[in-house]
Design a protein around this motif. Structure first.
Motif, PDB file in Angstrom:
ATOM      1  N   LYS A   1      -5.745   9.184  12.172  1.00 15.05           N
ATOM      2  CA  LYS A   1      -6.941   8.975  11.358  1.00 15.05           C
ATOM      3  C   LYS A   1      -8.041   8.234  12.125  1.00 15.05           C
ATOM      4  CE  LYS A   1      -4.951  10.762   7.710  1.00 15.05           C
ATOM      5  NZ  LYS A   1      -5.344  12.083   7.189  1.00 15.05           N
ATOM      6  N   GLY A   2      -7.775   7.878  13.380  1.00 14.35           N
ATOM      7  CA  GLY A   2      -8.804   7.250  14.208  1.00 14.35           C
ATOM      8  C   GLY A   2      -8.965   5.754  14.038  1.00 14.35           C
TER       9      GLY A   2
ATOM     10  N   TYR B   1       0.879  -1.179   0.000  1.00 13.91           N
ATOM     11  CA  TYR B   1       0.000   0.000   0.000  1.00 13.91           C
ATOM     12  C   TYR B   1       0.910   1.220   0.000  1.00 13.91           C
ATOM     13  CZ  TYR B   1      -3.842  -3.139   1.302  1.00 13.91           C
ATOM     14  OH  TYR B   1      -4.776  -4.146   1.325  1.00 13.91           O
ATOM     15  N   LYS B   2       1.012   1.885  -1.140  1.00 10.98           N
ATOM     16  CA  LYS B   2       2.010   2.946  -1.277  1.00 10.98           C
ATOM     17  C   LYS B   2       1.511   4.325  -0.883  1.00 10.98           C
ATOM     18  CE  LYS B   2       5.577   2.621  -2.866  1.00 10.98           C
ATOM     19  NZ  LYS B   2       6.896   2.392  -2.249  1.00 10.98           N
ATOM     20  N   ASP B   3       0.274   4.666  -1.265  1.00  8.21           N
ATOM     21  CA  ASP B   3      -0.188   6.031  -1.059  1.00  8.21           C
ATOM     22  C   ASP B   3      -1.188   6.104   0.097  1.00  8.21           C
ATOM     23  OD1 ASP B   3      -3.033   5.712  -2.233  1.00  8.21           O
ATOM     24  OD2 ASP B   3      -1.732   4.998  -3.850  1.00  8.21           O
ATOM     25  N   GLU B   4      -1.450   7.329   0.527  1.00 10.77           N
ATOM     26  CA  GLU B   4      -2.318   7.562   1.682  1.00 10.77           C
ATOM     27  C   GLU B   4      -3.734   7.050   1.440  1.00 10.77           C
ATOM     28  OE1 GLU B   4      -4.077  11.477   3.943  1.00 10.77           O
ATOM     29  OE2 GLU B   4      -1.905  11.384   3.629  1.00 10.77           O
ATOM     30  N   GLN B   5      -4.223   7.234   0.226  1.00 12.60           N
ATOM     31  CA  GLN B   5      -5.590   6.816  -0.080  1.00 12.60           C
ATOM     32  C   GLN B   5      -5.758   5.302   0.052  1.00 12.60           C
ATOM     33  OE1 GLN B   5      -6.996   8.114  -3.909  1.00 12.60           O
ATOM     34  NE2 GLN B   5      -9.027   7.243  -3.651  1.00 12.60           N
TER      35      GLN B   5
ATOM     36  N   MET C   1      -5.685   4.337   3.714  1.00 12.17           N
ATOM     37  CA  MET C   1      -6.968   4.660   4.348  1.00 12.17           C
ATOM     38  C   MET C   1      -8.006   3.589   4.033  1.00 12.17           C
ATOM     39  SD  MET C   1      -7.292   7.631   6.100  1.00 12.17           S
ATOM     40  CE  MET C   1      -8.918   8.290   5.710  1.00 12.17           C
ATOM     41  N   GLY C   2      -8.036   3.167   2.766  1.00 16.18           N
ATOM     42  CA  GLY C   2      -8.988   2.148   2.366  1.00 16.18           C
ATOM     43  C   GLY C   2      -8.746   0.827   3.069  1.00 16.18           C
ATOM     44  N   CYS C   3      -7.473   0.452   3.203  1.00 10.42           N
ATOM     45  CA  CYS C   3      -7.117  -0.794   3.881  1.00 10.42           C
ATOM     46  C   CYS C   3      -7.543  -0.761   5.345  1.00 10.42           C
ATOM     47  CB  CYS C   3      -5.614  -1.023   3.776  1.00 10.42           C
ATOM     48  SG  CYS C   3      -5.023  -2.450   4.724  1.00 10.42           S
TER      49      CYS C   3
END
Length: 432
Positions: free
Chosen positions: A132-133, A23-27, A30-32
């Motif tokens: 991010k909680g 998982y390289k990017d922030e998006q 977040m999804g993971c």
């Protein structure tokens, strides 16, 4: 509550597998994390995704259900069958999960034992999830103790006295295949930590170094820090055919060097792809010597041999820190239990006081004095017992004591793992 860690690393997975799981990017991260916490069995989670590992660290109510949820999620993302993922993964729960996280933080599970980069990556992963909680108190406790353990290892051993990273190992590999790099032109693509370390090692070895990055301002900043030159990213098609030495470590999601820009040259080229997913993907071109992360294992093995004594001592520190962590959790849990015991005792004293007064055994005007005397009797009776409860919380058998007390006072819920397995952690120490 249980701790669970599912790990894919250089120890159990090929680079191709780790690429598909990364998982390289922030998006994507977040999804993971959102999908992880969507399971009723998982309440907090942290995702660790680097070039050498992809790990999920979580607190959960049911290990089996949480494990199945994680594998279902990963197979949907990667296209790799659950059977293969389960065959490759290292799965740790409760004390073994904590021991593993402490080992990772202390750089004992890294390809290059003692490298310092992983501690920063772990802190970034924790900070991202916490901000991010996606994780809270349960994992925060574990991570804070992991960083304390890593500090103990650094201070008590010389395992990191001469910091070694994948980047420095790559430069060492280059030196082993070339007589000298002095005066040779070297291109470093990317401006991250690995690129910075690579550039500095090349400069100290006398190479003529150039920095290239999609954002030219970042390339210029790193070039100034290292005392080297820059090239614009648009010059990449020409540079790959001009430079004898090339290191790349970008965050690109697709290869940046492919067959379309590679030409035949009358000199040998030495390329080091330190990115994941990989930056280089080619099928043609003679006299190109390509090294990827997994090709550095020979130097890593030599590194581990040299650091064997320090690593053995460090493993002992990790084992003791694991035991101390669960002892500390026991201490956190024993106080509310003691408070509940006193509350039950005082309630029993109050009920008995009212009973003897209502029966006429003691005049009502003495109610206040009888109540105080009854509470004092209970305090005196419980004092020695509760003192022993506090002291035993520092011993490995505390899990048995707290479980018995929970049963006796019918305390059904607890904010700590049900299985501490301190005996297992002690065995880890004794086995070092």
């Amino acid at each position: 509550m249980h701790y669970l860690n599912i790990s894919f690393s250089h120890k159990n997975s090929t680079m191709e597998v780790r690429e598909k799981l990364s998982y390289k990017d922030e998006q994507s991260k977040m999804g993971c994390l959102t999908k992880l916490n969507s399971s009723p069995a998982i309440n907090e989670s942290i995702l660790i995704s680097t070039c050498n590992r992809m790990e999920v660290f979580c607190s959960c109510s049911d290990v089996a259900e949480a494990t199945q949820h994680i594998f279902n999620m990963l197979t949907a993302r990667s296209g790799i069958s659950i059977d293969e993922l389960e065959g490759r993964a290292s799965i740790f729960d409760d004390s073994s999960a904590i021991h593993h996280v402490f080992s990772v933080a202390s750089s004992l599970d890294s390809m290059v034992v003692g490298e310092t980069q992983i501690a920063g990556q772990l802190k970034d992963a924790f900070r991202f999830s916490y901000d991010k909680g996606f994780c809270g108190q349960k994992l925060a406790r574990a991570m804070h103790h992991a960083f304390k353990c890593a500090a103990k290892v650094r201070n008590a051993t010389d395992i990191s006295s001469k910091p070694v990273s994948i980047a420095s190992v790559a430069v060492s590999k280059l030196k082993s295949v070339l007589e000298s790099v002095e005066g040779k032109k070297a291109l470093v693509i990317g401006v991250g930590e690995m690129s910075e370390i690579t550039a500095k090692h090349l400069v100290s070895s006398g190479a003529d170094v150039y920095i290239m990055n999609r954002t030219s301002s970042k390339a210029k900043k790193l070039a100034e820090e290292c005392g080297v030159k820059t090239l614009d990213m648009c010059e990449l098609p020409k540079a790959v055919n001009d430079f004898e030495i090339l290191f790349t470590a970008t965050s690109a999601t697709e290869p940046i060097i492919t067959d379309e820009i590679i030409q035949s040259c009358d000199f040998d080229r030495f390329w080091f792809d330190m990115a994941l997913p990989r930056d280089i993907n080619y099928h043609k071109g003679e006299r190109i010597n390509l090294y990827v992360i997994d090709d550095l294992k020979n130097i890593v093995d030599e590194n581990m041999t040299l650091r064997e004594d320090s690593a053995r001592k460090a493993h002992g520190i990790v084992g003791r820190s694991t035991v101390e962590f669960f002892e500390w959790l026991n201490t956190l849990n024993i106080e509310p239990m003691i408070k509940e015991i006193y509350q039950k005792a005082f309630e029993a004293a109050r009920v008995e006081t009212q009973r003897v007064i209502n029966k006429g055994f003691i005049p009502r005007e003495y109610e206040e004095q009888i109540a105080k005397m009854s509470e004092q009797v209970m305090k005196r009776f419980l004092h020695e017992m509760t003192s022993k409860m506090r002291s035993v919380s520092e011993e490995s058998k505390a899990d048995m004591v707290t479980s018995a007390l929970q049963f006796l006072i019918q305390k059904d819920k607890s904010d700590m793992p049900d299985k501490y397995k301190c005996e297992h952690a002690l065995n880890i120490i004794e086995g070092q």
